[in-house]
Design an enzyme around this catalytic site. Structure first.
Site, mmCIF file in Angstrom:
data_model
loop_
_atom_site.group_PDB
_atom_site.id
_atom_site.type_symbol
_atom_site.label_atom_id
_atom_site.label_comp_id
_atom_site.label_asym_id
_atom_site.label_seq_id
_atom_site.Cartn_x
_atom_site.Cartn_y
_atom_site.Cartn_z
ATOM 1 N N ASP A 42 -35.547 10.343 18.008
ATOM 2 C CA ASP A 42 -35.175 10.528 16.609
ATOM 3 C C ASP A 42 -34.103 9.536 16.174
ATOM 4 O O ASP A 42 -34.145 9.012 15.062
ATOM 5 C CB ASP A 42 -34.692 11.964 16.405
ATOM 6 C CG ASP A 42 -34.340 12.250 14.960
ATOM 7 O OD1 ASP A 42 -35.241 12.145 14.104
ATOM 8 O OD2 ASP A 42 -33.171 12.569 14.686
ATOM 9 N N ALA A 99 -33.657 6.546 17.165
ATOM 10 C CA ALA A 99 -34.293 5.244 16.948
ATOM 11 C C ALA A 99 -34.994 5.208 15.592
ATOM 12 O O ALA A 99 -34.933 4.207 14.871
ATOM 13 C CB ALA A 99 -35.278 4.940 18.065
ATOM 14 N N LYS A 117 -25.713 6.326 24.445
ATOM 15 C CA LYS A 117 -24.720 7.064 25.192
ATOM 16 C C LYS A 117 -25.138 8.526 25.316
ATOM 17 O O LYS A 117 -25.911 8.997 24.472
ATOM 18 C CB LYS A 117 -23.347 6.890 24.542
ATOM 19 C CG LYS A 117 -22.910 7.920 23.491
ATOM 20 C CD LYS A 117 -23.751 8.103 22.291
ATOM 21 C CE LYS A 117 -23.683 6.880 21.394
ATOM 22 N NZ LYS A 117 -24.722 6.995 20.328
ATOM 23 N N TYR A 132 -19.571 21.001 11.160
ATOM 24 C CA TYR A 132 -19.456 19.564 11.378
ATOM 25 C C TYR A 132 -18.014 19.076 11.226
ATOM 26 O O TYR A 132 -17.332 19.374 10.248
ATOM 27 C CB TYR A 132 -20.340 18.815 10.373
ATOM 28 C CG TYR A 132 -20.211 17.319 10.446
ATOM 29 C CD1 TYR A 132 -20.833 16.602 11.460
ATOM 30 C CD2 TYR A 132 -19.450 16.623 9.516
ATOM 31 C CE1 TYR A 132 -20.708 15.225 11.536
ATOM 32 C CE2 TYR A 132 -19.317 15.250 9.576
ATOM 33 C CZ TYR A 132 -19.949 14.556 10.595
ATOM 34 O OH TYR A 132 -19.825 13.191 10.660
#
Length: 323
Positions: free
Chosen positions: A16, A18, A99, A236
């Protein structure tokens, strides 16, 4: 390879990240050309190549055999990073990997040794490091805007997302090592090498994973502390703060910064508050440029490999402290 005008890049896996960020960003990077995309299912690879170009390839090994691929981008799940990095290096390809690069220090050391033996570039995709906002913050700190830094604090939390099966359940947006990597790497950016782990904590397993949250207390060689927190079932948060002898500064949206977003640095000092608008930037595109220039210009690959080892070593020390 170093004499080519552009770096010919193959993508190992149709993740996803990418689809949403990396490949759209590569369309703005003139030093990189996507020549192939591999998936275990050819239909999935074709979905990517129809949008971004390149040849659709069924199977990762077949992509590594291609002569029109100088380097690979690996957005696979973390547990597959080291395996496919080693395979790519054995095939003579430079590697740009998402990462966290490895699941432990031993994996990182093995891959770095293989890259050095073959004279190939190995780079971990910490794209936020290449957003100009952080360079500007460092400049302001170096200029003494908040005096001598006494504390660095950072948080990165990812909300739970609806399950893709439409069941109404929730799933994690990421894994804890992926999320923890950002505050840990930011601490290294601002406090430098040689960080010591003074303590760490991990939350017990929940329905959303074996370790849904954690925190760490680090200390620099000159005694500056870093307080870090991260998790995968949180509201978030994505930011950091530096507290100095004369004031403090706070940056939000520090790690997942949209290209069009104008960062705002909030500064408090001498009893006054101000906001400093920083320039928008394309950190995914910038990171691809850093990777490509290192290969095309024959730069020293050592700093990239050293950064992987330093980060993997720090992550392992945090995990050990939490255990």
């Amino acid at each position: 390879m170093t004499g080519t005008r552009v770096l010919r890049l193959g993508v190992l896996g149709c993740a996803d990240i990418a689809l949403r960020r990396t490949l759209p960003s590569l369309e703005r990077q003139p030093l990189v050309e996507v020549t192939a995309v591999a998936s275990r299912r050819i239909e999935r690879a074709r979905e990517f190549t129809e949008r971004f170009g390149g040849a659709a390839v069924e199977g990762y090994e077949r992509l590594l055999e291609r002569d029109d691929v100088d380097a690979v981008y690996i957005p696979l799940p973390p547990e597959l990073h080291a395996e496919w990095t080693l395979r790519a290096l054995a095939a003579g390809k430079h590697v740009w990997c998402e990462k966290p690069f490895a699941t432990d220090l031993a994996e990182a050391e093995k891959a770095v040794a293989a890259a050095r033996e073959r004279g190939l570039l190995l780079m971990e995709n910490f794209m936020f490091l290449h957003h100009s906002q952080h360079a500007r913050v460092r400049e302001l700190v170096a200029d003494g805007l908040i005096g001598e830094v006494q504390l660095f604090a950072s948080e990165f939390g990812i909300p739970l997302q609806p399950a893709p099966d439409g069941s109404g359940g929730l799933r994690r947006a990421s894994t804890l090592p992926e999320v923890a990597a950002y505050p840990l790497r930011a601490a290294q950016l601002f406090l430098g090498p040689g960080l010591r782990v003074a303590g760490a904590q991990v939350r017990p397993a929940s329905a959303h994973g074996p370790s849904p949250a954690g925190s760490a207390l680090l200390e620099s060689p000159d005694g500056v502390a870093a307080q870090l927190s991260y998790g995968v079932e949180h509201a978030y948060r994505s930011g950091y703060e530096l507290w100095g002898s004369r004031g403090r500064m706070r940056l939000e949206r520090a790690f997942s910064t949209p290209d069009e977003y104008t960062p705002v640095l909030k500064v408090e000092r001498d009893g006054r508050a101000e906001e400093i608008a920083l320039a928008p930037d394309h950190h995914f595109t910038n990171t691809a440029g850093v990777f490509a220039r290192a290969v095309l210009q024959g730069q020293d690959f050592t700093p990239h490999a050293d950064a992987i080892l330093a980060h993997a070593r720090l992550v392992e020390e945090v995990q050990r402290a939490a255990a």
